[in-house]
Design a protein around this motif. Structure first.
Motif, mmCIF file in Angstrom:
data_model
loop_
_atom_site.group_PDB
_atom_site.id
_atom_site.type_symbol
_atom_site.label_atom_id
_atom_site.label_comp_id
_atom_site.label_asym_id
_atom_site.label_seq_id
_atom_site.Cartn_x
_atom_site.Cartn_y
_atom_site.Cartn_z
ATOM 1 N N ASP A 144 0.802 -1.159 -0.044
ATOM 2 C CA ASP A 144 0.043 -0.036 0.217
ATOM 3 C C ASP A 144 0.737 1.249 0.138
ATOM 4 O O ASP A 144 0.544 2.453 0.404
ATOM 5 N N HIS B 12 3.496 4.037 -2.304
ATOM 6 C CA HIS B 12 4.039 4.410 -3.404
ATOM 7 C C HIS B 12 5.634 3.952 -3.759
ATOM 8 O O HIS B 12 6.268 3.811 -2.612
ATOM 9 N N VAL C 224 8.207 -4.041 -12.402
ATOM 10 C CA VAL C 224 6.983 -3.215 -12.147
ATOM 11 C C VAL C 224 5.705 -4.037 -11.793
ATOM 12 O O VAL C 224 4.927 -4.037 -10.886
ATOM 13 N N ASP C 225 5.443 -5.090 -12.470
ATOM 14 C CA ASP C 225 4.447 -6.082 -12.417
ATOM 15 C C ASP C 225 4.668 -6.747 -11.096
ATOM 16 O O ASP C 225 3.718 -6.974 -10.258
ATOM 17 N N CYS D 91 6.030 -5.646 -8.291
ATOM 18 C CA CYS D 91 5.360 -4.999 -7.239
ATOM 19 C C CYS D 91 4.241 -4.415 -7.173
ATOM 20 O O CYS D 91 3.746 -4.389 -6.034
ATOM 21 N N LYS D 92 3.329 -4.362 -8.105
ATOM 22 C CA LYS D 92 2.149 -4.291 -8.200
ATOM 23 C C LYS D 92 1.323 -5.465 -7.802
ATOM 24 O O LYS D 92 0.409 -5.398 -6.881
ATOM 25 N N HIS D 93 1.724 -6.547 -8.163
ATOM 26 C CA HIS D 93 1.037 -7.804 -7.623
ATOM 27 C C HIS D 93 1.505 -8.031 -6.041
ATOM 28 O O HIS D 93 0.758 -8.812 -5.495
ATOM 29 N N ALA E 103 1.925 -3.036 -3.928
ATOM 30 C CA ALA E 103 2.323 -1.427 -4.128
ATOM 31 C C ALA E 103 1.004 -0.759 -4.354
ATOM 32 O O ALA E 103 0.168 -1.193 -5.538
ATOM 33 N N ARG E 104 0.798 0.507 -3.932
ATOM 34 C CA ARG E 104 -0.280 1.453 -4.312
ATOM 35 C C ARG E 104 0.004 1.870 -5.614
ATOM 36 O O ARG E 104 -1.270 2.043 -6.391
ATOM 37 N N GLN E 105 1.198 2.348 -6.036
ATOM 38 C CA GLN E 105 1.375 2.915 -7.322
ATOM 39 C C GLN E 105 2.838 2.604 -7.578
ATOM 40 O O GLN E 105 3.609 2.818 -6.536
ATOM 41 N N VAL E 106 3.141 2.283 -8.874
ATOM 42 C CA VAL E 106 4.697 2.151 -9.096
ATOM 43 C C VAL E 106 4.954 3.127 -10.223
ATOM 44 O O VAL E 106 4.376 3.275 -10.997
ATOM 45 N N HIS E 107 6.267 3.815 -9.776
ATOM 46 C CA HIS E 107 6.576 4.970 -10.719
ATOM 47 C C HIS E 107 7.965 4.349 -11.113
ATOM 48 O O HIS E 107 8.660 3.732 -10.167
#
Length: 185
Positions: free
Chosen positions: A99, A101, A119-120, A122-124, A127-131
């Motif tokens: 949860d 960034h 990135v995938d 971290c999202k899975h 993570a709330r949002q990945v930059h």
């Protein structure tokens, strides 16, 4: 002196300088200001992608004027070769980003398979949002997907094999103070 080391030295002697140290440093400062303006209130976890992102991340972090947690991860497709293969995890993130960034700092966006997989991941993993921030964005039409772009990109680059500022040629010249292209590649 080994023949391999002489080849490594010859690569540097013959390389084309695409960006000087001053040009790279100015791009890093610009990115730092942009990221600070956009992420200062997000309490991010910042991950350096080893080994390529090490120099860029170290320099960029000093330009981020807000509290953050930093760590590293190590995923590669190259393994000291000049062409990529399957993604290989050497070290997954050890700092929790549930949860949160996340800012991923890497050396180059080439085809983007490695960065996209990170990135995938971290999202899975929540993570709330990945930059993403990359020093070099290589200009060609071989990206992993047509919509793959870094959120923050320092410098555009021609489609050549480049090294310096963390990027390597067969494991060497990550320490080169500038961005160089290998002659003939």
């Amino acid at each position: 002196m080994s023949a391999d080391l002489e080849h490594i030295r010859q690569v540097m002697r013959e390389a084309d300088c695409l960006y000087t140290e001053a040009e790279v440093e100015a791009a890093i400062a610009r990115l730092g200001a942009q990221i600070t303006a956009e992420m200062a209130e997000t309490n991010p976890v910042v991950f350096c992608v080893m080994n390529g992102g090490l120099i860029f991340a170290g320099k960029l972090l000093t330009h981020l004027k807000f509290p953050l947690e930093s760590s590293y991860l190590h995923a590669t497709r190259y393994r000291n070769q000049t062409s990529g293969g399957d993604l290989f995890w050497k070290a997954k993130p050890e700092v929790s980003f549930m949860d949160r960034h996340v800012l991923i700092i890497d050396d180059i966006l080439d085809e983007g398979h490695t960065l996209s997989a990170i990135v995938d991941f971290c999202k899975h993993a929540g993570a709330r949002q990945v930059h993403t921030a990359v020093l070099i964005d290589k200009d060609h039409d071989r990206k992993a997907s047509a919509d793959l772009k870094a959120d923050y990109a320092g410098l555009p680059c021609v489609d050549r094999y480049v090294f310096g500022y963390g990027m390597d040629y067969k494991g060497y010249w990550r320490n080169a103070a500038g961005i160089y292209a290998v002659k003939g590649l």
